[in-house]
Design an enzyme around this catalytic site. Structure first.
Site, PDB file in Angstrom:
ATOM      1  CG  ASP A  35       9.413 -24.419  16.203  1.00  0.00           C
ATOM      2  OD1 ASP A  35       9.934 -25.541  16.242  1.00  0.00           O
ATOM      3  OD2 ASP A  35       9.779 -23.514  15.422  1.00  0.00           O
TER       4      ASP A  35
ATOM      5  CD  GLU B  44      12.930 -26.565  19.230  1.00  0.00           C
ATOM      6  OE1 GLU B  44      13.776 -27.242  18.643  1.00  0.00           O
ATOM      7  OE2 GLU B  44      12.163 -25.779  18.651  1.00  0.00           O
TER       8      GLU B  44
HETATM    9  C1  NOJ Z   1      12.603 -26.424  15.555  1.00  0.00           C
HETATM   10  C2  NOJ Z   1      11.917 -27.547  14.846  1.00  0.00           C
HETATM   11  O1  NOJ Z   1      11.953 -28.687  15.671  1.00  0.00           O
HETATM   12  C3  NOJ Z   1      12.632 -27.715  13.528  1.00  0.00           C
HETATM   13  O2  NOJ Z   1      12.223 -28.880  12.856  1.00  0.00           O
HETATM   14  C4  NOJ Z   1      12.403 -26.482  12.685  1.00  0.00           C
HETATM   15  O3  NOJ Z   1      13.169 -26.572  11.513  1.00  0.00           O
HETATM   16  C5  NOJ Z   1      12.793 -25.227  13.446  1.00  0.00           C
HETATM   17  N1  NOJ Z   1      12.381 -25.219  14.811  1.00  0.00           N
HETATM   18  C6  NOJ Z   1      12.206 -24.011  12.773  1.00  0.00           C
HETATM   19  O4  NOJ Z   1      10.827 -23.937  13.027  1.00  0.00           O
END
Ligand code: NOJ
Ligand code: CA
Length: 506
Positions: free
Chosen positions: A202, A257
């Site tokens: 993440d 990500e």
């Molecule tokens: C990215 C995640 O995909 C999202 O759902 C989340 O709210 C944020 N990161 C914070 O962790």
């Protein structure tokens, strides 16, 4: 590694499971780990070989699991550690690999680490998070949090501010502290030892921070920090993850990500083959449905990613409106499915895109997400009847047309989106050109995007008509249709908003 050896994740098709909405088994309205296991055969039938499961850790659920209070346990809402072990084994029995989400940038404010850190200025874990003095009554700098408001909250206990790039219930960890690095490495080991095949990481680009915490230039306006945060030290931390993960047998993997705006910054997170194995390519999430936009994306991925970096293709996820909703028609969504599964790079399929689901219309009183993302998180309808295969009413409303857009009805209909996806994935599996070949853009008339994929003797041609009019493409003369998003009279004649995967005529 053998010369010519292709790691499995280059050949993979990854299916994202958002566990709350996949399938409930105990009647509390919330999907759970046994629910995922129960429908693994759906994924096998579809031709999926890897799942990524969004967080199922213990969590107060302020951000629906992206606020973790224990990285080494399963939230009781989703099941138990034994359920996780069972699910991993059941997936592996079917030849399905399992990636889990890992959230390193922040914990929950209820994580014991933060509770201890916040308790006093001299706490042993004080330095595990970012604590700063304010400026007068104002926050330490002008950074904005992802869901609105300042990225700092004043904590009454000690009179200092703590950093949170997301909600105040998600304080950012201080990765410059080696104890944090160590503790989080233990988390990776905990799950690798349980047999998972890798991690989706993440907002990994956010973990390194400039200890000076400089103000964001005024010219950047109110844009939140998540889209900007990019420090060199993050790459060093990622190399540490990579060494750890590569130390395990079986080619465990990482997909990061990286929510930055430009492809070359995103591409830098592959390092020199020593950082992330894969990085999400989110360009298609924001691309208008035009030939120019999609051709440009394909060209830029080829041009701007570092040599050796293996791309990914993402049409939807749990944070954005679904592709079917964004593009506004099932025709276009079907054509987009052809594009994303015939690219050079690993496709990621968000649960329900294989059913052409649209976002649910969620009335105000039922909205629960602080980021306004409920619509794309609607539950998956498995059956045509009113309960859609769930034991009780789910936590969010159903997506539109669940009486036909459900797994059972579409499985019975060879012209459904579900069958289109299955046919595309089968074609991809069978063709070295589609899985691994180079991509070559070709000249085609008007609104038609044309590209060839080539590996040795194996070749495929893909034609996509973005236009409102039927198109005829002479270059398809010696080709035949292998899979098409809409029925077409011959290989070179595409209806409006249609795409076809062609193979050389026999
Ligand atoms: C990215 C995640 O995909 C999202 O759902 C989340 O709210 C944020 N990161 C914070 O962790
Ligand atoms: Ca449940």
């Amino acid at each position: 590694m053998d010369v010519g050896h292709v790691p499995w994740w280059r050949d993979a098709v990854v299916y994202q499971v958002y566990p709350r909405s996949f399938l409930d088994t105990n009647g509390d309205g919330i999907g759970d780990l046994p629910g995922i296991e129960r429908r693994l055969d759906h994924l096998s039938w579809l031709g999926i070989d890897t799942v990524w499961i969004s967080p199922f850790y213990r969590s107060p659920m302020a951000d629906f699991g992206y606020d973790v209070s224990d990285y080494c346990d399963v939230d009781p809402l989703f099941g138990t550690l034994a359920d996780a072990d069972h699910l991993i084994a059941a997936a592996h029995q079917r030849g399905i690999r399992v990636l889990i989400d890992w959230v390193p940038n922040h914990t929950s404010d209820r994580h014991p680490w933060f509770i201890e850190s916040r308790s006093s200025r001299s706490s042993a874990k004080r330095d595990w998070y970012h604590w700063r003095d304010g400026r007068g009554g104002a926050p330490p700098n002008n950074w904005r949090a992802a869901f609105g408001g300042p990225a700092w909250t004043l904590d009454d206990t000690t009179g200092l501010w703590f950093l949170h790039l997301f909600l105040a219930q998600q304080p950012d960890l201080n990765w410059s502290n080696p104890e944090v690095v160590d503790a989080m490495h233990q988390v990776l080991r905990f799950w690798l030892d349980r047999g998972i095949d890798g991690f989706r990481i993440d907002v990994v680009h956010c973990i390194g921070k400039d200890p000076v915490f400089p103000d964001q230039p005024a010219a950047m306006g109110e844009i939140d920090r998540v889209g900007i945060q990019n420090e060199l030290v993050t790459h060093e931390l990622i190399r540490g993850f990579r060494r750890l993960v590569d130390g395990y047998p079986g080619e465990r993997t990482t997909v990061g990500e990286v929510n930055l705006g430009d492809l070359s910054s995103i591409g830098s997170f592959y390092g020199h083959g020593d950082e992330l194995h894969l990085v999400f390519n989110f360009l298609p999430l924001y691309a208008p449905w035009t030939r120019a936009a999609w051709q440009d994306m394909i060209e830029r991925v080829e041009r701007e990613f570092p040599p050796g970096a293996w791309p990914t293709w993402v049409l939807s996820n749990h944070d954005v409106r679904r592709v079917r909703t964004r593009l506004g028609s099932e025709h276009a969504a079907r054509a987009a499915a052809v594009i994303s599964t015939t690219q050079r790079g690993t496709p990621f399929v968000y649960q329900g895109d294989e059913l052409a689901l649209e976002d649910a219309v969620v009335p105000e009183r039922r909205r629960v997400d602080p980021g306004g993302r409920d619509g794309c998180r609607a539950p998956i309808p498995w059956e045509p009847d009113r309960s859609h295969g769930w034991p009780s009413a789910p936590w969010l409303p159903w997506p539109p047309h669940a009486d036909t857009r459900n797994a059972a009805s579409q499985r019975a209909n060879p012209r459904s989106m579900l069958h289109l996806y299955r046919d595309l994935l089968a074609a991809r599996r069978a063709s070295p050109a589609l899985r691994r070949g180079m991509v070559r853009l070709l000249d085609a008339p008007g609104d038609v995007l044309a590209y060839e994929r080539v590996s040795g003797e194996d070749r495929r041609l893909v034609l996509v008509n973005f236009g409102e009019q039927a198109a005829h493409v002479p270059l398809a003369e010696h080709w035949q249709v292998e899979v098409a998003s809409a029925s077409q009279p011959d290989a070179g004649s595409l209806p409006p908003h249609a795409a076809a995967l062609l193979r050389p005529s026999a």
